[in-house]
Design a protein around this motif. Structure first.
Motif, PDB file in Angstrom:
ATOM      1  N   VAL A  85      33.429 -42.065   9.419  1.00  0.00           N
ATOM      2  CA  VAL A  85      33.686 -40.785   9.983  1.00  0.00           C
ATOM      3  C   VAL A  85      31.470 -41.156  10.008  1.00  0.00           C
ATOM      4  O   VAL A  85      31.155 -40.474   8.942  1.00  0.00           O
ATOM      5  N   GLU A 118      27.407 -35.332  12.004  1.00  0.00           N
ATOM      6  CA  GLU A 118      27.837 -34.829  12.206  1.00  0.00           C
ATOM      7  C   GLU A 118      29.841 -34.121  12.301  1.00  0.00           C
ATOM      8  O   GLU A 118      30.062 -33.624  12.122  1.00  0.00           O
ATOM      9  N   GLU A 119      30.272 -35.205  12.521  1.00  0.00           N
ATOM     10  CA  GLU A 119      31.408 -35.520  12.112  1.00  0.00           C
ATOM     11  C   GLU A 119      32.447 -34.764  10.914  1.00  0.00           C
ATOM     12  O   GLU A 119      33.215 -34.319  10.650  1.00  0.00           O
ATOM     13  N   LYS A 162      30.302 -33.250   8.522  1.00  0.00           N
ATOM     14  CA  LYS A 162      30.053 -32.129   8.419  1.00  0.00           C
ATOM     15  C   LYS A 162      31.013 -30.462   9.434  1.00  0.00           C
ATOM     16  O   LYS A 162      31.630 -29.995   8.241  1.00  0.00           O
ATOM     17  N   GLU A 163      31.681 -31.116  10.043  1.00  0.00           N
ATOM     18  CA  GLU A 163      32.930 -30.028  10.284  1.00  0.00           C
ATOM     19  C   GLU A 163      33.425 -30.080   9.844  1.00  0.00           C
ATOM     20  O   GLU A 163      34.763 -29.200   9.057  1.00  0.00           O
ATOM     21  N   LYS A 164      34.113 -31.871   9.500  1.00  0.00           N
ATOM     22  CA  LYS A 164      35.278 -31.715   8.466  1.00  0.00           C
ATOM     23  C   LYS A 164      35.719 -31.026   7.071  1.00  0.00           C
ATOM     24  O   LYS A 164      36.400 -30.496   6.345  1.00  0.00           O
ATOM     25  N   ASP A 196      28.787 -43.600   6.096  1.00  0.00           N
ATOM     26  CA  ASP A 196      30.015 -42.983   6.683  1.00  0.00           C
ATOM     27  C   ASP A 196      31.434 -43.131   6.599  1.00  0.00           C
ATOM     28  O   ASP A 196      31.965 -43.891   7.191  1.00  0.00           O
TER      29      ASP A 196
END
Length: 601
Positions: A319, A322-323, A325-327, A382
């Motif tokens: 992950v 940036e992804e 943070k959205e999760k 990640d």
């Protein structure tokens, strides 16, 4: 052989992934100016010596000045410390941190007259002051706290001596920090791709999560071989840290260092011992989980280095930041629009230092002052673990944000006992969201395994740490030496008890105590376990009861240090004076084991 993967230097990290400490001080010269201002105000404080009981005006003026000094000192210390944490090899920031610590000791020494003088004021006179002076009412709870701990406060002269010892008392922790963050060197290993990679504390868990057992084993042995070489020095630092705890407890007339550590939060010792007793009653569930893991991995023998790797091999979740943070934002939506807006503010306004660099302090934390942003240090790699780390540390930061916005400085902080609640509520809500939205059975099982690992790491493991602390402090208080051999023997015996016969307790694990920085902050780790139990209960209430529970919870976040932590949590909906939240949390663990056993048949 491929070239080793080197950790980037600080200058090579993109600016958008660095925290903006300039929001505290635009430059180091302004930091130096605050040092001078603090010294001037400390000089002014001396004029109140012997005068606090003369009038309510004198007491109020002195308390206000103490707040002004403390607030500015907090800024000075936090800034220097975080600059050092960016790269521990930069001598300028080592020196600034030392200077800030030295100033803190000077301030503490000068202001040490205040609490003894307040305790010398007759209680009925303090009540009179509170009734006649409206401005002093702000300090009512602060004064009540001093009166509560009156029997453990020494004379003015004795308190001054103890304050002057502050720098020496911090030595074991500081020495360990330099060994652990700057001096210790780890070997390289060959990773899954056949590349030579340096083992670091930041990469260690990632290696242990590897699907390649050889990589896990090599990383495990590499890390602990380095601590083994330092065992005599680190055992000495821990020994003297524990002796320091015992000394302060003794001179302050506490029955033990455990009593002394818990009294600051007004926590009964039974809360600590009940935690250990309650968790040890559920060790059969941990043994079942160990057997489940052994079966799922298909190994003849399960080793310590097999405890972190996902047991669902087909799922390899990477992950990007940036992804992630959205999760996290999606997972925390049950906490309401306002909470998410503040979260986004943190993501977008330079609160977070994201990636590992050479010399950077390992791990993750939330830190800041009353007037600064509540910053977050990460070493993002990640992994699924790192997504939860973001949620966790931002839980701390938003707790600080709410406390600072809703409480005066004197109550702007929150006690350590509740410090892990907000962070773990965030993790629990994120987990519920990810499980609910997982369409793939393997992904769901992967997340369930991660949830089980949270319980293992936060409840079982931290309680084992808590028992280790209790044992070593009791030995020191009896005058027994804490040699490397003694520490290793205690530690490996606890691992055998907590993990059972289905796990090979590898000899290297005897050195794990040597890499735990929390042991230099006496009796801290138990709060992870109690906080986790409270958080599981609160997160379930938020999901089931909606706005009513959210409102109670946000009131708790806004409460800061305005009441005793037990009372603040009761207001939020959980009673930690009972074992019920611990047993309820571990029932969730047992149900997860049940479900995983069925899914793996």
């Amino acid at each position: 052989m491929n070239k080793s993967k080197q950790i980037p230097k600080r200058k090579d990290i993109p600016q958008k992934y660095k925290w903006k400490l300039e929001q505290m001080y635009e430059n180091d010269e302004l930091w130096e100016k605050d040092i001078l201002d603090i010294k001037q105000k400390v000089g002014e404080a001396a004029k109140y010596i012997g005068k606090l009981g003369k009038s309510s005006e004198s007491l109020l003026e002195a308390l206000k000045l103490q707040d002004e000094i403390s607030l500015k000192l907090e800024n000075v210390f936090v800034y220097a410390r975080m600059r050092k944490d960016e790269d521990n090899t930069v001598t300028k920031y080592q020196a600034m941190t030392d200077k800030a610590q030295g100033l803190a000791v000077e301030v503490q020494s000068t202001l040490s007259f205040m609490v003894p003088e307040i305790t010398a004021i007759p209680e009925d006179r303090i009540r009179l002051f509170l009734n006649e002076n409206e401005g002093l009412k702000l300090y009512a709870f602060y004064l009540e706290e001093i009166l509560r701990q009156k029997e453990h406060i020494l004379s003015k002269e004795e308190e001054q001596i103890l304050a002057q010892m502050g720098e020496l008392a911090a030595a074991p922790k500081n020495i360990f920090g330099m060994i652990n963050n700057a001096d210790i060197k780890f070997p390289t290993i060959i990773d899954e791709n056949g590349e030579e990679v340096e083992v670091t504390k930041g990469r260690y868990i990632k290696f242990l999560e590897s699907s390649d057992r050889r990589v896990r084993k090599d990383a495990f042995k590499a890390l602990y071989s380095s601590y083994e070489k330092q065992k005599n020095t680190i055992a000495s630092t821990l020994n003297y840290s524990v002796k320091k705890d015992a000394f302060y407890a003794r001179v302050r007339k506490y029955p033990s260092s455990l009593h002394a550590a818990l009294d600051g939060d007004n926590i009964p010792v039974a809360v600590y011992t009940n935690l250990i007793d309650a968790v040890e009653k559920h060790l059969d569930a941990m043994y079942r989980y160990v057997r489940l893991r052994k079966k799922a991995l298909g190994v003849e023998k399960l080793h310590m280095y097999d405890l972190y790797t996902p047991i669902i091999k087909e799922v390899n979740i990477k992950v990007p930041y940036e992804e992630a943070k959205e999760k996290v934002k999606e997972g925390l939506k049950p906490l309401g629009k306002e909470y998410i807006e503040i979260l986004e503010k943190g993501f977008n306004e330079g609160w977070i230092d994201v990636y590992e660099n050479e010399g950077k302090t390992s791990g993750a934390y939330s830190f800041g002052s009353y007037t600064s942003p509540p910053y977050v240090l990460l070493n993002y790699q990640d992994t699924i673990h790192d997504i939860f780390t973001i949620a966790h540390e931002m839980g701390h930061s938003l707790h600080s944000y709410y406390s600072h916005k809703n409480q005066p400085y004197i109550y702007g902080g929150y006690t350590i006992f509740v410090a892990e609640v907000a962070s773990t509520v965030n993790e629990a809500l994120l987990m519920e969201h990810l499980l609910k939205n997982s369409k793939d059975i393997n992904t769901k099982m992967y997340l369930m395994n991660h949830y089980l690992e949270q319980f293992r790491g936060t409840v079982f493991r931290q309680t084992m740490f808590a028992k280790f602390e209790k044992i070593i402090h009791e030995k020191a208080e009896k005058g027994e030496a804490l040699t490397p051999e003694t520490l290793c023997e205690i530690y490996i015996d606890l691992n055998k008890k907590y993990y059972g016969q289905d796990l090979v307790i590898d000899d290297e694990i005897k050195m794990e105590w040597a890499r735990i920085p929390h042991f230099y902050n006496a009796y801290y780790v138990y709060k992870y376990a109690t906080g986790y139990a409270a958080a599981i209960s609160l997160s379930q209430k938020i999901l089931k009861e909606g706005d009513v529970a959210v409102e109670r919870y946000l009131s708790f976040l806004k409460g800061g240090g305005s009441d005793y932590p037990i009372n603040l949590l009761k207001g939020a909906g959980v009673d930690m004076t009972t074992t019920e939240p611990i047993h309820n949390a571990l029932k969730v663990f047992e149900k997860l084991v049940d479900e995983m056993e069925k899914m793996l048949k």
